[in-house]
Design a protein around this motif. Structure first.
Motif, PDB file in Angstrom:
ATOM      1  N   ASP A  12      16.371  -4.911  -1.383  1.00  0.00           N
ATOM      2  CA  ASP A  12      15.418  -3.888  -1.815  1.00  0.00           C
ATOM      3  C   ASP A  12      14.649  -4.453  -3.006  1.00  0.00           C
ATOM      4  O   ASP A  12      15.179  -4.550  -4.111  1.00  0.00           O
ATOM      5  CB  ASP A  12      16.156  -2.615  -2.208  1.00  0.00           C
ATOM      6  CG  ASP A  12      15.214  -1.497  -2.630  1.00  0.00           C
ATOM      7  OD1 ASP A  12      13.985  -1.732  -2.720  1.00  0.00           O
ATOM      8  OD2 ASP A  12      15.711  -0.389  -2.876  1.00  0.00           O
ATOM      9  N   LYS A  14      11.585  -3.274  -3.867  1.00  0.00           N
ATOM     10  CA  LYS A  14      10.541  -2.306  -4.192  1.00  0.00           C
ATOM     11  C   LYS A  14      10.420  -2.138  -5.709  1.00  0.00           C
ATOM     12  O   LYS A  14      11.420  -2.069  -6.415  1.00  0.00           O
ATOM     13  CB  LYS A  14      10.834  -0.962  -3.525  1.00  0.00           C
ATOM     14  CG  LYS A  14      10.782  -1.040  -2.000  1.00  0.00           C
ATOM     15  CD  LYS A  14      10.941   0.313  -1.346  1.00  0.00           C
ATOM     16  CE  LYS A  14      12.321   0.835  -1.436  1.00  0.00           C
ATOM     17  NZ  LYS A  14      13.193   0.632  -0.327  1.00  0.00           N
ATOM     18  N   ILE A  41      12.377  -5.913   1.580  1.00  0.00           N
ATOM     19  CA  ILE A  41      11.441  -4.792   1.582  1.00  0.00           C
ATOM     20  C   ILE A  41      10.838  -4.722   0.186  1.00  0.00           C
ATOM     21  O   ILE A  41      11.552  -4.489  -0.793  1.00  0.00           O
ATOM     22  CB  ILE A  41      12.157  -3.471   1.927  1.00  0.00           C
ATOM     23  CG1 ILE A  41      12.907  -3.602   3.251  1.00  0.00           C
ATOM     24  CG2 ILE A  41      11.157  -2.318   1.968  1.00  0.00           C
ATOM     25  CD1 ILE A  41      13.895  -2.492   3.520  1.00  0.00           C
ATOM     26  N   THR A  43       7.156  -3.849  -2.432  1.00  0.00           N
ATOM     27  CA  THR A  43       5.928  -3.068  -2.593  1.00  0.00           C
ATOM     28  C   THR A  43       4.809  -3.909  -3.202  1.00  0.00           C
ATOM     29  O   THR A  43       3.677  -3.449  -3.258  1.00  0.00           O
ATOM     30  CB  THR A  43       6.189  -1.831  -3.480  1.00  0.00           C
ATOM     31  OG1 THR A  43       6.862  -2.249  -4.677  1.00  0.00           O
ATOM     32  CG2 THR A  43       7.035  -0.802  -2.750  1.00  0.00           C
ATOM     33  N   GLN A  67       3.166  -5.623   7.083  1.00  0.00           N
ATOM     34  CA  GLN A  67       2.935  -4.494   6.192  1.00  0.00           C
ATOM     35  C   GLN A  67       3.147  -3.218   6.970  1.00  0.00           C
ATOM     36  O   GLN A  67       2.644  -3.066   8.082  1.00  0.00           O
ATOM     37  CB  GLN A  67       1.516  -4.534   5.636  1.00  0.00           C
ATOM     38  CG  GLN A  67       1.223  -3.374   4.707  1.00  0.00           C
ATOM     39  CD  GLN A  67      -0.174  -3.416   4.115  1.00  0.00           C
ATOM     40  OE1 GLN A  67      -0.920  -4.362   4.325  1.00  0.00           O
ATOM     41  NE2 GLN A  67      -0.521  -2.383   3.374  1.00  0.00           N
ATOM     42  N   GLU A  71       4.579  -0.653   2.146  1.00  0.00           N
ATOM     43  CA  GLU A  71       5.711  -1.578   2.028  1.00  0.00           C
ATOM     44  C   GLU A  71       5.436  -2.845   2.809  1.00  0.00           C
ATOM     45  O   GLU A  71       4.724  -2.836   3.807  1.00  0.00           O
ATOM     46  CB  GLU A  71       7.000  -0.941   2.560  1.00  0.00           C
ATOM     47  CG  GLU A  71       7.550   0.134   1.693  1.00  0.00           C
ATOM     48  CD  GLU A  71       8.873   0.679   2.199  1.00  0.00           C
ATOM     49  OE1 GLU A  71       9.479   1.431   1.458  1.00  0.00           O
ATOM     50  OE2 GLU A  71       9.295   0.363   3.337  1.00  0.00           O
ATOM     51  N   TYR A  72       6.030  -3.917   2.342  1.00  0.00           N
ATOM     52  CA  TYR A  72       5.922  -5.225   2.980  1.00  0.00           C
ATOM     53  C   TYR A  72       7.337  -5.636   3.354  1.00  0.00           C
ATOM     54  O   TYR A  72       8.228  -5.642   2.513  1.00  0.00           O
ATOM     55  CB  TYR A  72       5.271  -6.230   2.020  1.00  0.00           C
ATOM     56  CG  TYR A  72       3.932  -5.737   1.544  1.00  0.00           C
ATOM     57  CD1 TYR A  72       2.777  -6.003   2.267  1.00  0.00           C
ATOM     58  CD2 TYR A  72       3.830  -4.933   0.418  1.00  0.00           C
ATOM     59  CE1 TYR A  72       1.548  -5.508   1.856  1.00  0.00           C
ATOM     60  CE2 TYR A  72       2.608  -4.432  -0.004  1.00  0.00           C
ATOM     61  CZ  TYR A  72       1.475  -4.726   0.718  1.00  0.00           C
ATOM     62  OH  TYR A  72       0.260  -4.228   0.317  1.00  0.00           O
ATOM     63  N   ARG A  73       7.521  -5.959   4.632  1.00  0.00           N
ATOM     64  CA  ARG A  73       8.858  -6.311   5.128  1.00  0.00           C
ATOM     65  C   ARG A  73       8.822  -7.725   5.702  1.00  0.00           C
ATOM     66  O   ARG A  73       7.876  -8.103   6.377  1.00  0.00           O
ATOM     67  CB  ARG A  73       9.300  -5.336   6.212  1.00  0.00           C
ATOM     68  CG  ARG A  73       9.514  -3.936   5.675  1.00  0.00           C
ATOM     69  CD  ARG A  73       9.834  -2.967   6.799  1.00  0.00           C
ATOM     70  NE  ARG A  73      10.125  -1.658   6.236  1.00  0.00           N
ATOM     71  CZ  ARG A  73      11.354  -1.186   6.068  1.00  0.00           C
ATOM     72  NH1 ARG A  73      12.395  -1.883   6.451  1.00  0.00           N
ATOM     73  NH2 ARG A  73      11.533   0.007   5.540  1.00  0.00           N
TER      74      ARG A  73
END
Length: 80
Positions: A12, A14, A41, A43, A67, A71-73
């Motif tokens: 995570d 973010k 994940i 941001t 994207q 969020e960008y994964r």
């Protein structure tokens, strides 16, 4: 993503800004065995450029990056 990939660790990221997503990714991958997959994940839109560059320079495999809303994964497989 059409194929299912077994994820060994979810990061995570973010709220973290450059360079912290890459720093955290780099630290996390050290503790995993070869073949393990990390899902990140984030941001920070900078990961769209930073993660592929890091994968290339570190010799790891970028499976995917996308994207989804804000969020960008990404999926990274440890190769070495």
């Amino acid at each position: 993503m059409t194929e299912q990939v077994k994820v060994d660790l979810v990061l995570d990221l973010k709220g973290l800004l450059c360079p912290m997503p890459i720093v955290k990714l780099s630290q996390a991958i050290k503790d995993l065995p070869v073949g393990a997959v990390i899902e990140g994940i984030a941001t920070d839109p900078g990961v769209m450029a930073d993660v592929p560059a890091w994968a290339k320079t570190s010799g790891q495999e970028l499976i995917s990056i996308e994207q989804r809303d804000k969020e960008y994964r990404f999926l990274i497989k440890k190769v070495k």
